[in-house]
Design an enzyme around this catalytic site. Structure first.
Site, PDB file in Angstrom:
ATOM      1  N   GLU A   4      -1.676  -1.019 -22.288  1.00 21.65           N
ATOM      2  CA  GLU A   4      -1.263  -1.851 -21.075  1.00 21.65           C
ATOM      3  C   GLU A   4       0.134  -2.664 -21.013  1.00 21.65           C
ATOM      4  O   GLU A   4       0.683  -2.250 -19.948  1.00 21.65           O
ATOM      5  CB  GLU A   4      -2.431  -3.231 -20.917  1.00 21.65           C
ATOM      6  CG  GLU A   4      -2.182  -4.210 -19.668  1.00 21.65           C
ATOM      7  CD  GLU A   4      -2.257  -3.436 -18.463  1.00 21.65           C
ATOM      8  OE1 GLU A   4      -2.439  -2.175 -18.240  1.00 21.65           O
ATOM      9  OE2 GLU A   4      -1.828  -4.048 -17.545  1.00 21.65           O
TER      10      GLU A   4
ATOM     11  N   ARG B 123       0.825  -1.291  -0.072  1.00 24.07           N
ATOM     12  CA  ARG B 123      -0.026  -0.037  -0.109  1.00 24.07           C
ATOM     13  C   ARG B 123       0.879   1.188  -0.012  1.00 24.07           C
ATOM     14  O   ARG B 123       0.138   2.409  -0.259  1.00 24.07           O
ATOM     15  CB  ARG B 123      -1.035  -0.008   1.252  1.00 24.07           C
ATOM     16  CG  ARG B 123      -1.640  -1.165   1.317  1.00 24.07           C
ATOM     17  CD  ARG B 123      -2.738  -1.135   2.561  1.00 24.07           C
ATOM     18  NE  ARG B 123      -3.729   0.226   2.262  1.00 24.07           N
ATOM     19  CZ  ARG B 123      -4.884  -0.022   1.783  1.00 24.07           C
ATOM     20  NH1 ARG B 123      -5.235  -1.100   1.455  1.00 24.07           N
ATOM     21  NH2 ARG B 123      -5.592   1.188   1.834  1.00 24.07           N
TER      22      ARG B 123
ATOM     23  N   LYS C 182      -0.062   0.272  -4.268  1.00 23.24           N
ATOM     24  CA  LYS C 182      -1.027  -0.626  -5.029  1.00 23.24           C
ATOM     25  C   LYS C 182      -2.286  -0.225  -4.736  1.00 23.24           C
ATOM     26  O   LYS C 182      -3.125  -0.161  -5.940  1.00 23.24           O
ATOM     27  CB  LYS C 182      -1.077  -2.004  -4.278  1.00 23.24           C
ATOM     28  CG  LYS C 182      -1.760  -2.956  -4.978  1.00 23.24           C
ATOM     29  CD  LYS C 182      -1.188  -4.167  -5.688  1.00 23.24           C
ATOM     30  CE  LYS C 182      -2.076  -4.877  -6.619  1.00 23.24           C
ATOM     31  NZ  LYS C 182      -1.986  -4.935  -8.058  1.00 23.24           N
TER      32      LYS C 182
ATOM     33  N   GLU D  88       6.098   1.167 -15.859  1.00 26.70           N
ATOM     34  CA  GLU D  88       5.893   1.125 -14.420  1.00 26.70           C
ATOM     35  C   GLU D  88       6.864   0.430 -13.709  1.00 26.70           C
ATOM     36  O   GLU D  88       7.344   0.504 -12.423  1.00 26.70           O
ATOM     37  CB  GLU D  88       4.511   0.889 -13.794  1.00 26.70           C
ATOM     38  CG  GLU D  88       4.111  -0.526 -13.939  1.00 26.70           C
ATOM     39  CD  GLU D  88       2.750  -0.566 -13.429  1.00 26.70           C
ATOM     40  OE1 GLU D  88       2.249  -0.158 -12.325  1.00 26.70           O
ATOM     41  OE2 GLU D  88       1.810  -1.061 -14.173  1.00 26.70           O
TER      42      GLU D  88
ATOM     43  N   HIS E 111       0.860  10.163 -38.194  1.00 19.35           N
ATOM     44  CA  HIS E 111      -0.029  11.446 -37.829  1.00 19.35           C
ATOM     45  C   HIS E 111       1.125  12.190 -36.875  1.00 19.35           C
ATOM     46  O   HIS E 111       0.626  13.245 -36.176  1.00 19.35           O
ATOM     47  CB  HIS E 111      -1.078  11.381 -37.391  1.00 19.35           C
ATOM     48  CG  HIS E 111      -2.029  10.905 -38.190  1.00 19.35           C
ATOM     49  ND1 HIS E 111      -2.453  11.575 -39.391  1.00 19.35           N
ATOM     50  CD2 HIS E 111      -2.584   9.859 -38.590  1.00 19.35           C
ATOM     51  CE1 HIS E 111      -3.319  10.962 -40.337  1.00 19.35           C
ATOM     52  NE2 HIS E 111      -3.564   9.697 -39.508  1.00 19.35           N
TER      53      HIS E 111
ATOM     54  N   ASN F  29      -4.088   7.124   7.041  1.00 20.34           N
ATOM     55  CA  ASN F  29      -4.048   6.979   5.421  1.00 20.34           C
ATOM     56  C   ASN F  29      -5.238   7.701   5.066  1.00 20.34           C
ATOM     57  O   ASN F  29      -6.485   7.740   5.263  1.00 20.34           O
ATOM     58  CB  ASN F  29      -4.571   5.746   5.573  1.00 20.34           C
ATOM     59  CG  ASN F  29      -4.937   5.083   3.892  1.00 20.34           C
ATOM     60  OD1 ASN F  29      -4.270   5.795   2.983  1.00 20.34           O
ATOM     61  ND2 ASN F  29      -5.594   4.085   3.558  1.00 20.34           N
ATOM     62  N   GLY F  30      -4.729   8.677   4.281  1.00 22.03           N
ATOM     63  CA  GLY F  30      -5.525   9.725   3.722  1.00 22.03           C
ATOM     64  C   GLY F  30      -5.072  11.121   3.721  1.00 22.03           C
ATOM     65  O   GLY F  30      -3.912  11.317   3.979  1.00 22.03           O
TER      66      GLY F  30
HETATM   67  C1  F6R Z   1      -0.851  -0.620 -12.842  1.00 24.80           C
HETATM   68  C2  F6R Z   1      -1.996  -0.406 -11.840  1.00 24.80           C
HETATM   69  C3  F6R Z   1      -2.771   0.635 -11.611  1.00 24.80           C
HETATM   70  C4  F6R Z   1      -3.948   0.147 -11.130  1.00 24.80           C
HETATM   71  C5  F6R Z   1      -4.907   1.456 -10.938  1.00 24.80           C
HETATM   72  C6  F6R Z   1      -6.267   1.208 -10.562  1.00 24.80           C
HETATM   73  O1  F6R Z   1      -0.329  -1.918 -13.079  1.00 24.80           O
HETATM   74  O2  F6R Z   1      -2.166  -1.686 -11.116  1.00 24.80           O
HETATM   75  O3  F6R Z   1      -2.787   1.225 -12.753  1.00 24.80           O
HETATM   76  O4  F6R Z   1      -4.863  -0.374 -12.341  1.00 24.80           O
HETATM   77  O5  F6R Z   1      -4.289   2.307  -9.814  1.00 24.80           O
HETATM   78  O6  F6R Z   1      -6.198   0.230  -9.498  1.00 24.80           O
HETATM   79  P1  F6R Z   1      -7.726  -0.670  -9.066  1.00 24.80           P
HETATM   80  O7  F6R Z   1      -7.707  -1.623 -10.294  1.00 24.80           O
HETATM   81  O8  F6R Z   1      -7.459  -1.423  -7.807  1.00 24.80           O
HETATM   82  O9  F6R Z   1      -9.079   0.466  -9.174  1.00 24.80           O
END
Ligand code: F6R
Length: 610
Positions: free
Chosen positions: A483, A27, A605, A490, A506, A101-102
């Site tokens: 993707e 996190r 995450k 990343e 273009h 957290n926030g």
């Molecule tokens: C990239 C990645 C992020 C998440 C995004 C949304 O690998 O993991 O771009 O996809 O932060 O997260 P969720 O799906 O948890 O809403």
């Protein structure tokens, strides 16, 4: 972002706090800290910048740290850099310790007010205003709970808090507004955490706090009230999370493990949702049939990788006659737009706690969108609890920050939705039984595509000294190229951009030279001839291409064109299959570059700040 764990136990809480932080590190991982009440009136606090291992080192260096009550935190910095001073817990007056957290939106105003009252600040964080405000109220005579309530009443923003008072060992107060927070009930203690994984070694029994809840957590008793002190009834739930699902096993990284789990994750997501010839509509919820029957269009909301899954779904849904819009969640809320009639809002999220997606869903409801469906990987998450219809992806815990198996299972879930929408449209020519057969074959196709790893490992060498890469594709595979580019940037920090192949001429073609690898995916579909033309445009300019191609395309390697053949699959599931080599490519480039694959720099995450 940021992870919170707190415990009141009948034995030393230190192992619970460190074990919890380990599971929450996904996190946020730029600094961490803990505080325990080691005797009434006295905190022991340790904080360290960097990954959790730095805190563990500090703990070992500090000898005996023990206490029966404590809180801990792993941070993803918002206000103030990741230094020891800015790490949580923050302590005020030596009496109150707090983790958050926030974001406190009115922190500047509160800081001025507190400074005028003579309070001093030790950090640059917004969080420190909260702990100082609680202390100030207590200093003026409020009891602990009243001080917390009064403080929360004056905060703006979204947050989850864990607070302890050195004079009241055996008690933690937790509060939730926006950011996720749960309370756990175990044999040996009671707990507070950002998610169940943090306390799974202690208990499976937990309560999800709702927005506005304040939990008074003591050994043997958890009392939940609102800001006005009224009791709130919350169900106790039992998590089915298996601790072994979170173990890394023989893999080098969670991302590697999660890429290789995708065949199983697809099977698990399909299980119980399809018969030999039909998608079971009821798996979306008891109201699914009624809601789907009257759905006239779909609005998909998501962020990052989940947004890319939404873009793929647009092709599937529109091909069966269902109008579909897809928008980045944080952009959806940035303007007024007309509310379409009988529109189903589909929000996609691995975590179910992404604040941008949650806010967008709220906004859609506020604008009068008719119904909501969440496609999500985390049960009991906010998104799931805020949606009418739910389809859980059964990817299992995804710990690597870069999303892989969650994406693939989102695609499976969205394919199921498209098949249902096709059934409702008499003019759609999609054959449901054929589509089901293709989905049933998918896990085996995923497994065989994973066998390309050695070839991809070799190709990855070509990226070792590269700064940039282009990804090209057409049609439904354009989001797959997006993707692929996201994965590469990343985790390997190679700057990668995806373009619809037709757009190349273009503008971006100007970037192509021998130092710019160009990656493309070439399924055997109606776009193939045009894609071949685009590939030639790159070759003619000295660009070096790496193309993952369906074996039926008959593309073959030659100068400046390296083709990696993929066993031919039906076009309906091709986007899922073509995702896999791009994940493996990103993984192996990152491996060569030696980056921290599971915890790439600056990321986290679960993105719980806007
Ligand atoms: C990239 C990645 C992020 C998440 C995004 C949304 O690998 O993991 O771009 O996809 O932060 O997260 P969720 O799906 O948890 O809403």
């Amino acid at each position: 972002m940021c992870g919170i764990i707190g415990a009141v136990s009948n034995s030393n809480v230190l192992p619970v706090l460190l074990g919890g932080l380990k599971r929450l590190e996904y996190r946020g991982y730029d600094s961490s800290g803990l505080a325990v009440i080691n005797e009434p009136g006295k905190f022991l606090r340790l904080r360290a910048p960097g990954k959790l291992v730095e805190l563990e080192r500090a703990v070992s260096a500090n000898g005996e740290i023990s206490g029966l009550t404590g809180i801990a935190h792993t941070r993803w910095a918002t206000h103030g850099p990741p230094t020891e001073q800015n790490a949580h817990p923050h302590i005020s007056g030596g009496r109150i310790a707090l983790v958050c957290n926030g974001i406190v939106e009115n922190h500047e105003e509160l800081r001025t007010l507190l400074t005028d009252e003579g309070m001093e600040f030790q950090s640059e964080t917004d969080t420190e205003v909260i702990v100082n405000l609680i202390f100030l109220h207590m200093d003026k005579g409020s009891d602990f709970m009243t001080a917390v309530r009064t403080c929360i009443g004056s905060l703006k923003g979204a947050f989850a808090l864990g607070i302890v008072n050195a004079d009241e060992p055996g008690r933690i107060i937790g509060a939730r507004r926006g950011s996720p927070l749960i309370a756990g009930i175990g044999e040996a203690g009671v707990y507070l955490a950002s998610d169940i994984s943090a306390m799974i070694a202690q208990t499976r029994k937990f309560i999800v706090l709702e927005n506005g809840d304040i939990a008074d957590i003591r050994q043997g008793k958890i009392e939940i009230t609102n800001l006005d002190g009224q009791l709130q009834n919350r169900d106790t739930r039992i998590s089915d999370l298996k601790p072994q699902a979170m173990e890394i096993g023989d893999y080098r990284h969670y991302m590697e493990k999660e890429i290789f789990e995708q065949g199983q994750a697809v099977s698990d997501t399909l299980e119980g949702r399809i018969t030999a010839s039909r998608v079971l509509e009821a798996c979306f919820g008891t109201e699914a049939e009624r809601i789907f029957d009257k759905t006239e269009n779909i609005q998909i909301l998501a962020c990052g990788t989940s947004y890319h899954a939404g873009l793929v779904a647009k092709y599937w849904l529109e091909s069966v006659g269902m109008p579909c819009q897809v928008e980045i969640a944080s952009e959806f809320t940035s303007r007024k737009h007309p509310t379409p009639k009988n529109c189903l809002v589909v929000s996609l999220s691995q975590s179910g706690e992404t604040i941008d997606t949650l806010t967008a869903l709220d906004y859609a409801k506020h604008c009068g969108y008719a119904h909501s469906l969440a496609i999500c990987n985390v049960p009991d998450s906010s998104l799931v609890r805020n949606s009418e219809l739910i389809l859980m992806t059964h990817a299992g815990p995804e710990i690597g920050v870069a999303s892989t198996k969650a994406f693939v299972t989102q695609l499976v879930a969205l394919r199921l939705l498209s098949i249902i929408m096709a059934r409702k449209n008499s003019s759609s020519d999609l054959d449901e039984a054929d589509s089901i057969r293709e989905l049933r074959e998918l896990p085996a196709n995923v497994e065989s595509t994973l066998e390309l790893e050695p070839a991809i490992q070799e190709i990855a060498q070509q990226f070792a000294n590269k700064q940039h890469a282009l990804f090209l594709a057409r049609g439904i595979h354009f989001p797959i190229a997006m993707e692929g580019a996201l994965k590469l940037k990343e985790i390997s920090y190679v700057h990668a951009e995806a373009y619809a192949a037709g757009e190349l001429k273009h503008g971006p073609l100007a970037l192509v030279d021998q130092d710019m690898p160009v990656v493309s995916v070439a399924p055997n579909d109606a776009q193939l001839d045009k894609l071949k033309g685009n590939i030639e445009e790159v070759r003619a300019r000295g660009g070096k291409l790496i193309v993952f191609a369906d074996s039926e395309t008959r593309l073959s390697s030659r100068e400046n064109l390296q083709v990696i053949n993929i066993a031919s699959v039906e076009s309906s599931i091709a986007p899922i299959i073509f995702t896999i080599p791009l994940q493996l490519l990103a993984y192996h480039v990152a491996l060569i570059k030696g980056t921290d694959i599971d915890k790439p720099r600056n990321l986290a995450k679960s993105v719980t700040v806007e």
